[in-house]
Design a protein around this motif. Structure first.
Motif, short mmCIF file in Angstrom:
data_model
loop_
_atom_site.label_atom_id
_atom_site.label_comp_id
_atom_site.label_asym_id
_atom_site.label_seq_id
_atom_site.Cartn_x
_atom_site.Cartn_y
_atom_site.Cartn_z
N GLY A 1 2.83 -14.48 -10.26
CA GLY A 1 1.90 -15.16 -9.49
C GLY A 1 1.22 -14.34 -8.71
O GLY A 1 -0.26 -14.25 -8.70
N VAL A 2 1.65 -13.73 -7.70
CA VAL A 2 0.86 -13.13 -6.34
C VAL A 2 0.48 -11.67 -6.74
O VAL A 2 -0.62 -11.19 -6.46
CB VAL A 2 1.78 -13.16 -5.22
CG1 VAL A 2 2.19 -14.40 -4.75
CG2 VAL A 2 2.85 -12.35 -5.27
N LEU A 3 1.09 -11.10 -7.70
CA LEU A 3 0.73 -9.76 -8.19
C LEU A 3 0.02 -9.52 -9.30
O LEU A 3 -1.09 -9.00 -9.07
CB LEU A 3 2.15 -8.70 -8.11
CG LEU A 3 2.05 -7.39 -8.40
CD1 LEU A 3 1.02 -6.74 -7.26
CD2 LEU A 3 3.08 -6.80 -8.77
N HIS A 4 0.49 -9.85 -10.51
CA HIS A 4 -0.15 -9.76 -11.91
C HIS A 4 -1.25 -10.93 -12.05
O HIS A 4 -2.43 -10.37 -12.36
CB HIS A 4 0.56 -9.92 -12.61
CG HIS A 4 1.98 -8.81 -12.81
ND1 HIS A 4 1.82 -7.42 -12.54
CD2 HIS A 4 3.28 -8.86 -12.76
CE1 HIS A 4 2.79 -6.99 -12.38
NE2 HIS A 4 3.74 -7.79 -12.86
N SER A 5 -1.20 -11.92 -11.46
CA SER A 5 -2.28 -13.00 -11.40
C SER A 5 -3.16 -12.93 -10.38
O SER A 5 -4.27 -13.43 -10.31
CB SER A 5 -1.76 -14.49 -11.60
OG SER A 5 -0.82 -14.53 -12.94
N GLU B 1 2.70 0.39 -10.56
CA GLU B 1 2.80 -1.16 -10.43
C GLU B 1 4.26 -1.71 -10.66
O GLU B 1 4.63 -2.57 -9.87
CB GLU B 1 2.03 -1.79 -11.75
CG GLU B 1 0.37 -1.76 -11.43
CD GLU B 1 0.06 -2.64 -10.35
OE1 GLU B 1 0.25 -3.84 -10.49
OE2 GLU B 1 -0.77 -2.27 -9.43
N ASP B 2 5.00 -0.67 -11.18
CA ASP B 2 6.47 -1.29 -11.44
C ASP B 2 7.19 -1.06 -10.07
O ASP B 2 8.02 -2.01 -9.63
CB ASP B 2 7.32 -0.38 -12.36
CG ASP B 2 6.89 -0.46 -14.05
OD1 ASP B 2 6.37 -1.70 -14.16
OD2 ASP B 2 7.25 0.24 -14.82
N ASP B 3 6.73 -0.26 -9.33
CA ASP B 3 7.33 -0.16 -8.00
C ASP B 3 6.91 -1.07 -7.15
O ASP B 3 7.64 -1.65 -6.20
CB ASP B 3 6.91 1.21 -7.25
CG ASP B 3 7.36 2.37 -7.98
OD1 ASP B 3 8.60 2.26 -8.61
OD2 ASP B 3 7.01 3.69 -7.82
N LYS B 4 5.61 -1.47 -6.93
CA LYS B 4 5.01 -2.73 -6.49
C LYS B 4 5.95 -4.08 -6.80
O LYS B 4 6.34 -4.97 -5.97
CB LYS B 4 3.56 -2.97 -6.65
CG LYS B 4 2.91 -1.85 -6.04
CD LYS B 4 1.17 -2.23 -6.44
CE LYS B 4 0.55 -1.12 -5.82
NZ LYS B 4 -1.15 -1.21 -6.26
N LEU C 1 8.29 -6.27 -4.62
CA LEU C 1 7.85 -7.89 -4.12
C LEU C 1 9.16 -8.68 -4.76
O LEU C 1 9.72 -9.75 -4.01
CB LEU C 1 6.91 -8.25 -4.99
CG LEU C 1 5.50 -7.97 -4.45
CD1 LEU C 1 4.37 -8.26 -5.16
CD2 LEU C 1 5.39 -8.63 -3.10
N ILE C 2 9.88 -8.48 -5.63
CA ILE C 2 10.83 -9.13 -6.14
C ILE C 2 12.21 -9.12 -5.25
O ILE C 2 12.77 -9.98 -5.21
CB ILE C 2 11.51 -8.62 -7.55
CG1 ILE C 2 10.54 -9.11 -8.70
CG2 ILE C 2 12.74 -8.99 -8.11
CD1 ILE C 2 10.78 -8.39 -10.00
N SER C 3 12.28 -7.73 -4.66
CA SER C 3 13.32 -7.87 -3.64
C SER C 3 13.04 -8.73 -2.44
O SER C 3 13.99 -9.16 -1.94
CB SER C 3 13.52 -6.37 -3.11
OG SER C 3 12.38 -5.75 -2.61
N GLU C 4 12.00 -8.48 -1.95
CA GLU C 4 11.45 -9.47 -0.73
C GLU C 4 11.53 -11.04 -1.17
O GLU C 4 12.21 -11.76 -0.25
CB GLU C 4 9.98 -9.26 -0.55
CG GLU C 4 9.81 -7.70 0.20
CD GLU C 4 10.17 -7.55 1.49
OE1 GLU C 4 9.84 -8.68 2.11
OE2 GLU C 4 10.87 -6.74 1.86
N GLU D 1 0.88 -1.20 0.11
CA GLU D 1 0.07 -0.08 -0.03
C GLU D 1 0.89 1.20 0.04
O GLU D 1 0.31 2.40 -0.15
CB GLU D 1 -0.85 -0.12 1.41
CG GLU D 1 -1.92 -0.98 1.32
CD GLU D 1 -2.78 -1.10 2.33
OE1 GLU D 1 -2.53 -0.22 3.40
OE2 GLU D 1 -3.73 -1.93 2.56
N GLU D 2 2.29 1.18 0.52
CA GLU D 2 2.97 2.42 0.28
C GLU D 2 3.58 2.72 -1.11
O GLU D 2 4.08 3.79 -1.11
CB GLU D 2 4.31 1.89 1.05
CG GLU D 2 4.04 1.64 2.43
CD GLU D 2 5.22 1.17 3.29
OE1 GLU D 2 6.37 1.41 2.62
OE2 GLU D 2 5.04 0.79 4.38
N TYR D 3 3.20 1.89 -2.12
CA TYR D 3 3.32 1.97 -3.54
C TYR D 3 2.09 2.38 -4.30
O TYR D 3 0.95 1.72 -3.98
CB TYR D 3 4.25 0.95 -4.11
CG TYR D 3 5.35 0.68 -3.08
CD1 TYR D 3 6.60 1.25 -3.39
CD2 TYR D 3 5.41 -0.22 -2.30
CE1 TYR D 3 7.91 0.98 -2.64
CE2 TYR D 3 6.41 -0.82 -1.46
CZ TYR D 3 7.63 0.02 -1.39
OH TYR D 3 8.79 -0.28 -0.72
#
Length: 406
Positions: free
Chosen positions: A205-209, A158-161, A165-168, A153-155
């Protein structure tokens, strides 16, 4: 009641797609609902029964079960049997966290239960002493885990999100799979590449799908195998939502493919297949490693096989298609090197635009050729072709990989 495991049949991804999905569909049609029993013969014919499951089938099974539980708005009943014939497979499923994830577990030392299966806990005990390797576990990824949904929610962009997530997931995926990747000579020197790709796929999977994602990696002396499965919006809806950029025009490959007809099959199933090819093409243009790079690494660098399934269609790429992939690999590496150079130097993309556009057009042409060759081989002998079509729809995106351990 549908048997998950049949006597003397190892439930591999192949049998999952060809036998099990049909059984599930037939049960829903004829009985108006679905319930499972783990093994075909239950407590009868104990000494004449043999049950086995390919570990990488487990994410597919969980993904399907979650879809069914969402549809029926309740956990799906599963009948268990603990006897001489079932103890080995029960032991593996239990210690791979299958029952923790599928059930109602709240113990913080195990994965949080998704409440997608309803079974009697008392059958899960008195197992054999053999303990599978501790990292041969089903992994579950969701925005509901680790407060990820709240952090996102801080972002706003979509690219920032995605980057967050990739960094996590880079840390999580490394913790889950690094030791397994190290144990295969074909992956030991590419660990960073596989961590990067797997983090990208799980994020998709978790973000775009907009789905939970299940994964499992398994290593033995012969090969490393892994599968990733989600039950989200799928490739068709995902690609339709893409915005154009300086390299990619949405559905541009599909528009080229619609100029000719090679396969005479159901138009909806053909659409599924075309979107699989479009997805691989889209991935080949990106500035980060992803699905297409996974396929190339597995097939060209490791002589393995790669399977991608969406809805009613799947593509299986193996070393038999090396000739068709070598040119694409060369073009992809050239384009990716430019992406990395721009990122490192902070240069404007304008200076590299002519070369990048030329590479993109060449990649597009090679994908058209690849598509034509795949379709022609299917028409020549569909049994041994690289594409499979199914009457039963399995929603989501499902990836399976096998890398020989040389």
């Amino acid at each position: 009641m549908v048997s998950i495991l049949k006597n003397n049949e190892k439930l591999t991804p192949y049998f999952f797609y060809t036998r099990f999905l049909k059984d599930v569909a037939n049960s829903i049609i004829t009985e108006g609902g679905i319930s499972f029993k783990l093994v075909e013969n239950g407590d009868s014919q104990i000494f004449d029964s043999n049950y086995n499951i390919e570990p990488i089938t487990i994410p597919l099974l969980l993904s399907l079960t979650e879809q069914l539980s969402k549809f029926y708005k309740k956990p799906i009943n599963l009948s268990l049997y603990n006897n001489q014939a079932t103890k080995h497979v029960l032991n593996f499923l239990y210690k791979s966290d299958f029952f923790y994830i599928a059930g109602d577990n709240t113990n913080p030392y195990h994965p949080h239960g998704r409440k997608i299966l309803n079974f009697k806990q008392e059958y899960l005990g008195d197992f054999i002493a053999n303990r599978p390797r501790s990292d041969h576990r089903v992994r579950f990824y969701s925005l509901s885990e680790n407060n990820l949904a709240q952090k996102l929610e801080e972002y706003t962009a979509e690219d920032d999100k995605r980057d967050f997530l990739i960094s996590e997931y880079s840390y999580i995926v490394r913790d889950h799979f690094q030791d397994l990747l190290f144990d295969n000579a074909n992956t030991a020197d590419k660990i960073d590449l596989y961590i990067e790709i797997l983090s990208e796929l799980i994020t998709n999977g978790v973000l775009h799908s907009r789905s939970n994602t299940f994964a499992l990696m398994f290593v033995n002396k012969f090969a490393t195998k892994f599968s990733i499965s989600d039950n989200g919006i799928g490739l068709v809806e995902s690609l339709k939502s893409k915005s154009p950029d300086f390299l990619y025009e949405p559905l541009e490959l599909i528009k080229r493919l619609q100029e000719f007809t090679i396969l005479k099959i159901n138009t909806k199933i053909l659409e599924n297949f075309n979107y699989i090819i479009e997805t691989l093409y889209y991935s080949s243009l990106k500035d980060r490693r992803g699905l297409f790079d996974l396929m190339l690494s597995v097939v060209l660098k490791s002589n393995g096989y790669f399977r991608l399934h969406c809805d009613n269609a799947q593509i299986i790429i193996s070393s038999r298609m090396q000739k068709e992939l070598i040119d694409l690999d060369h073009l992809r590496n050239q384009l990716f090197d430019i992406h990395r150079k721009l990122l490192i130097n902070g240069d404007s993309v304008v200076s590299e635009m002519p070369q990048m556009t030329a590479l993109k057009e060449s990649i597009l042409d090679h994908f058209v050729l690849l598509y034509q060759r795949i379709c022609n081989k299917y028409n020549d002998d569909h049994k041994f072709s690289s594409v499979r079509f199914f009457n039963v729809k399995f929603r989501g995106v499902h990836i399976e990989v096998e890398i020989p351990n040389n």
